[in-house]
Design a protein around this motif. Structure first.
Motif, short mmCIF file in Angstrom:
data_model
loop_
_atom_site.label_atom_id
_atom_site.label_comp_id
_atom_site.label_asym_id
_atom_site.label_seq_id
_atom_site.Cartn_x
_atom_site.Cartn_y
_atom_site.Cartn_z
N VAL A 25 41.28 22.06 52.83
CA VAL A 25 42.45 22.94 52.91
C VAL A 25 42.79 23.21 54.37
N GLY A 26 41.77 23.50 55.17
CA GLY A 26 42.01 23.76 56.59
C GLY A 26 42.61 22.56 57.29
N ASN A 27 42.12 21.36 56.99
CA ASN A 27 42.66 20.16 57.62
C ASN A 27 44.10 19.93 57.19
N ALA A 28 44.42 20.24 55.94
CA ALA A 28 45.79 20.09 55.47
C ALA A 28 46.71 21.05 56.22
N ILE A 29 46.21 22.28 56.46
CA ILE A 29 47.00 23.26 57.21
C ILE A 29 47.19 22.80 58.65
N ASP A 30 46.15 22.16 59.20
CA ASP A 30 46.24 21.65 60.58
C ASP A 30 47.32 20.59 60.73
N GLY A 31 47.81 20.04 59.64
CA GLY A 31 48.87 19.05 59.72
C GLY A 31 48.42 17.64 59.41
N GLY A 32 47.17 17.46 59.07
CA GLY A 32 46.69 16.12 58.72
C GLY A 32 46.91 15.87 57.25
N GLY A 33 48.12 15.50 56.87
CA GLY A 33 48.43 15.34 55.45
C GLY A 33 48.47 13.91 55.01
N ASN A 34 47.57 13.08 55.52
CA ASN A 34 47.60 11.67 55.11
C ASN A 34 46.93 11.47 53.75
N GLN A 35 46.99 10.29 53.26
CA GLN A 35 46.50 9.96 51.91
C GLN A 35 44.99 10.19 51.78
N GLN A 36 44.22 9.85 52.81
CA GLN A 36 42.77 10.03 52.73
C GLN A 36 42.39 11.49 52.58
N GLN A 37 43.06 12.35 53.30
CA GLN A 37 42.74 13.77 53.20
C GLN A 37 43.16 14.32 51.84
N ALA A 38 44.26 13.83 51.31
CA ALA A 38 44.68 14.27 49.99
C ALA A 38 43.67 13.85 48.94
#
Length: 72
Positions: A25-38
């Motif tokens: 969740v924190g990484n998604a907030i940081d702006g890293g919204g790529n497919q691997q993080q999803a």
């Protein structure tokens, strides 16, 4: 920054699985919204849900065993 905060908060609330979810969740907030993080977030969330379901089933089994003992 939010990824690290999520890891710490998640670990405090939910152990290793909570840390994974919090970090995702924190990484998604940081702006890293790529497919691997999803995909990582989805996997962590599924693991967390399975942990809750398993814990609930264990408590249910204990309650049923206690009920059987009471009526036996």
């Amino acid at each position: 920054m939010f990824g690290a905060i999520g890891n710490i908060a998640g670990a405090m609330l939910g152990g290793p699985v909570g840390a994974a979810v919090g970090g995702a969740v924190g990484n998604a907030i940081d702006g890293g919204g790529n497919q691997q993080q999803a995909q990582a977030f989805q996997a962590a969330l599924q693991s967390f849900a399975m942990q809750i379901a398993n814990d609930s089933m264990g408590e249910f089994d204990e309650a049923m065993a206690d009920t059987e003992e009471d009526f036996a």
